[in-house]
Write a protein that holds these residues in place. Structure first.
Motif, PDB file in Angstrom:
ATOM      1  N   PHE A 107       0.840  -1.191   0.000  1.00  0.00           N
ATOM      2  CA  PHE A 107       0.000   0.000   0.000  1.00  0.00           C
ATOM      3  C   PHE A 107       0.874   1.240   0.000  1.00  0.00           C
ATOM      4  N   SER A 108       0.535   2.172  -0.892  1.00  0.00           N
ATOM      5  CA  SER A 108       1.357   3.364  -1.075  1.00  0.00           C
ATOM      6  C   SER A 108       0.886   4.554  -0.249  1.00  0.00           C
ATOM      7  N   GLY A 109      -0.325   4.469   0.267  1.00  0.00           N
ATOM      8  CA  GLY A 109      -0.864   5.600   1.006  1.00  0.00           C
ATOM      9  C   GLY A 109      -2.026   6.269   0.288  1.00  0.00           C
ATOM     10  N   ASP A 110      -2.140   6.101  -1.036  1.00  0.00           N
ATOM     11  CA  ASP A 110      -3.267   6.634  -1.802  1.00  0.00           C
ATOM     12  C   ASP A 110      -4.327   5.538  -1.852  1.00  0.00           C
ATOM     13  N   LEU A 111      -5.319   5.636  -0.984  1.00  0.00           N
ATOM     14  CA  LEU A 111      -6.298   4.571  -0.791  1.00  0.00           C
ATOM     15  C   LEU A 111      -7.017   4.174  -2.071  1.00  0.00           C
ATOM     16  N   PHE A 112      -7.483   5.152  -2.872  1.00  0.00           N
ATOM     17  CA  PHE A 112      -8.268   4.825  -4.062  1.00  0.00           C
ATOM     18  C   PHE A 112      -7.435   4.125  -5.121  1.00  0.00           C
ATOM     19  N   SER A 113      -6.232   4.580  -5.361  1.00  0.00           N
ATOM     20  CA  SER A 113      -5.397   3.898  -6.354  1.00  0.00           C
ATOM     21  C   SER A 113      -4.984   2.520  -5.845  1.00  0.00           C
ATOM     22  N   ASP A 114      -4.793   2.381  -4.518  1.00  0.00           N
ATOM     23  CA  ASP A 114      -4.477   1.065  -3.959  1.00  0.00           C
ATOM     24  C   ASP A 114      -5.645   0.103  -4.126  1.00  0.00           C
ATOM     25  N   LEU A 115      -6.865   0.578  -3.872  1.00  0.00           N
ATOM     26  CA  LEU A 115      -8.041  -0.280  -4.041  1.00  0.00           C
ATOM     27  C   LEU A 115      -8.224  -0.681  -5.500  1.00  0.00           C
ATOM     28  N   ASP A 116      -7.994   0.258  -6.401  1.00  0.00           N
ATOM     29  CA  ASP A 116      -8.098  -0.039  -7.825  1.00  0.00           C
ATOM     30  C   ASP A 116      -7.064  -1.094  -8.229  1.00  0.00           C
ATOM     31  N   ARG A 117      -5.841  -0.957  -7.755  1.00  0.00           N
ATOM     32  CA  ARG A 117      -4.778  -1.910  -8.070  1.00  0.00           C
ATOM     33  C   ARG A 117      -5.098  -3.284  -7.500  1.00  0.00           C
ATOM     34  N   VAL A 118      -5.596  -3.353  -6.264  1.00  0.00           N
ATOM     35  CA  VAL A 118      -5.958  -4.630  -5.651  1.00  0.00           C
ATOM     36  C   VAL A 118      -7.092  -5.281  -6.444  1.00  0.00           C
ATOM     37  N   GLN A 119      -8.072  -4.491  -6.885  1.00  0.00           N
ATOM     38  CA  GLN A 119      -9.160  -5.039  -7.691  1.00  0.00           C
ATOM     39  C   GLN A 119      -8.629  -5.631  -8.987  1.00  0.00           C
ATOM     40  N   ARG A 120      -7.701  -4.943  -9.660  1.00  0.00           N
ATOM     41  CA  ARG A 120      -7.112  -5.474 -10.896  1.00  0.00           C
ATOM     42  C   ARG A 120      -6.343  -6.760 -10.620  1.00  0.00           C
ATOM     43  N   GLN A 121      -5.595  -6.813  -9.504  1.00  0.00           N
ATOM     44  CA  GLN A 121      -4.845  -8.018  -9.166  1.00  0.00           C
ATOM     45  C   GLN A 121      -5.789  -9.181  -8.885  1.00  0.00           C
ATOM     46  N   MET A 122      -6.878  -8.923  -8.168  1.00  0.00           N
ATOM     47  CA  MET A 122      -7.847  -9.985  -7.878  1.00  0.00           C
ATOM     48  C   MET A 122      -8.497 -10.475  -9.170  1.00  0.00           C
ATOM     49  N   SER A 123      -8.794  -9.547 -10.067  1.00  0.00           N
ATOM     50  CA  SER A 123      -9.393  -9.931 -11.347  1.00  0.00           C
ATOM     51  C   SER A 123      -8.443 -10.810 -12.148  1.00  0.00           C
ATOM     52  N   SER A 124      -7.153 -10.468 -12.139  1.00  0.00           N
ATOM     53  CA  SER A 124      -6.203 -11.278 -12.892  1.00  0.00           C
ATOM     54  C   SER A 124      -5.999 -12.645 -12.244  1.00  0.00           C
ATOM     55  N   LEU A 125      -6.115 -12.732 -10.916  1.00  0.00           N
ATOM     56  CA  LEU A 125      -5.983 -14.019 -10.229  1.00  0.00           C
ATOM     57  C   LEU A 125      -7.109 -14.972 -10.577  1.00  0.00           C
ATOM     58  N   PHE A 126      -8.325 -14.448 -10.660  1.00  0.00           N
ATOM     59  CA  PHE A 126      -9.494 -15.287 -10.883  1.00  0.00           C
ATOM     60  C   PHE A 126      -9.929 -15.344 -12.334  1.00  0.00           C
ATOM     61  N   GLY A 127      -9.191 -14.692 -13.221  1.00  0.00           N
ATOM     62  CA  GLY A 127      -9.482 -14.758 -14.643  1.00  0.00           C
ATOM     63  C   GLY A 127     -10.826 -14.194 -14.997  1.00  0.00           C
ATOM     64  N   THR A 128     -10.851 -12.968 -15.461  1.00  0.00           N
ATOM     65  CA  THR A 128     -12.127 -12.334 -15.801  1.00  0.00           C
ATOM     66  C   THR A 128     -12.280 -12.162 -17.300  1.00  0.00           C
ATOM     67  N   ALA A 129     -11.863 -13.159 -18.076  1.00  0.00           N
ATOM     68  CA  ALA A 129     -12.038 -13.067 -19.516  1.00  0.00           C
ATOM     69  C   ALA A 129     -13.518 -13.069 -19.835  1.00  0.00           C
ATOM     70  N   PRO A 130     -14.002 -12.038 -20.507  1.00  0.00           N
ATOM     71  CA  PRO A 130     -15.431 -11.971 -20.777  1.00  0.00           C
ATOM     72  C   PRO A 130     -15.877 -13.059 -21.736  1.00  0.00           C
ATOM     73  N   SER A 131     -17.016 -13.659 -21.453  1.00  0.00           N
ATOM     74  CA  SER A 131     -17.560 -14.688 -22.330  1.00  0.00           C
ATOM     75  C   SER A 131     -18.679 -14.132 -23.189  1.00  0.00           C
ATOM     76  N   SER A 132     -19.180 -12.950 -22.873  1.00  0.00           N
ATOM     77  CA  SER A 132     -20.228 -12.319 -23.669  1.00  0.00           C
ATOM     78  C   SER A 132     -20.259 -10.841 -23.326  1.00  0.00           C
ATOM     79  N   ILE A 133     -21.133 -10.112 -23.979  1.00  0.00           N
ATOM     80  CA  ILE A 133     -21.249  -8.677 -23.713  1.00  0.00           C
ATOM     81  C   ILE A 133     -21.653  -8.425 -22.265  1.00  0.00           C
ATOM     82  N   ARG A 134     -22.423  -9.338 -21.677  1.00  0.00           N
ATOM     83  CA  ARG A 134     -22.899  -9.142 -20.310  1.00  0.00           C
ATOM     84  C   ARG A 134     -21.772  -9.203 -19.281  1.00  0.00           C
ATOM     85  N   SER A 135     -20.666  -9.839 -19.629  1.00  0.00           N
ATOM     86  CA  SER A 135     -19.590  -9.976 -18.659  1.00  0.00           C
ATOM     87  C   SER A 135     -18.312  -9.279 -19.116  1.00  0.00           C
ATOM     88  N   SER A 136     -18.450  -8.235 -19.928  1.00  0.00           N
ATOM     89  CA  SER A 136     -17.273  -7.548 -20.435  1.00  0.00           C
ATOM     90  C   SER A 136     -16.581  -6.768 -19.321  1.00  0.00           C
TER      91      SER A 136
END
Length: 144
Positions: free
Chosen positions: A6-35
């Motif tokens: 954590f760098s101290g900027d809460l919003f950018s840290d939360l955004d980065r953690v969300q991207r890391q979690m998405s990459s861990l669980f694989g968020t490849a969209p399967s249709s327009i509904r899950s883009s």
């Protein structure tokens, strides 16, 4: 050692953690509904008895940079949104508006007729109408 810090900027840290979690669980969209949440342009897709309607929300895009194609059952919208010139001597410290090239690919239903496609850009909205095949349209059957 953990990849999370954590760098101290809460919003950018939360955004980065969300991207890391998405990459861990694989968020490849399967249709327009899950883009992806950051996909551009945002789309609304609907249909009537006669057509499939796609509305792309693309404010600030020069219509001359837009390209709409239909090929093998897919509709592709591509283009570019250029950055606006900033005042001389100013420095950007936050940027929330997407700029650059984009491309969206939408799988069309089998009822779509690739020969009946119209596109119109007005007030930041790209409206694409794809006609349906005659055989797929509902028809009334006379009862004898």
């Amino acid at each position: 050692m953990s990849d999370f810090y954590f760098s101290g900027d809460l919003f950018s840290d939360l955004d980065r953690v969300q991207r890391q979690m998405s990459s861990l669980f694989g968020t490849a969209p399967s249709s327009i509904r899950s883009s992806r949440a950051d996909a551009f342009p945002r789309l609304n897709i609907g249909s009537t008895d006669d057509s499939i309607q796609v509305v792309a929300f693309a404010p600030g895009v020069d219509p001359a940079t837009l390209d709409v194609t239909v090929d093998k059952g897919t509709l592709t919208i591509s283009g570019e949104r250029r950055a606006e010139a900033s005042a001389e001597g100013s420095r950007t410290y936050a940027k929330e508006r997407f700029t650059g090239a984009f491309r969206r690919v939408i799988e069309l239903p089998r009822t779509a007729d690739a020969d009946k496609v119209e596109a119109r850009y007005e007030n930041g909205l790209l409206t694409i109408t794809v006609g349906k095949r005659e055989a797929s349209k509902p028809r009334a059957i006379a009862i004898q």
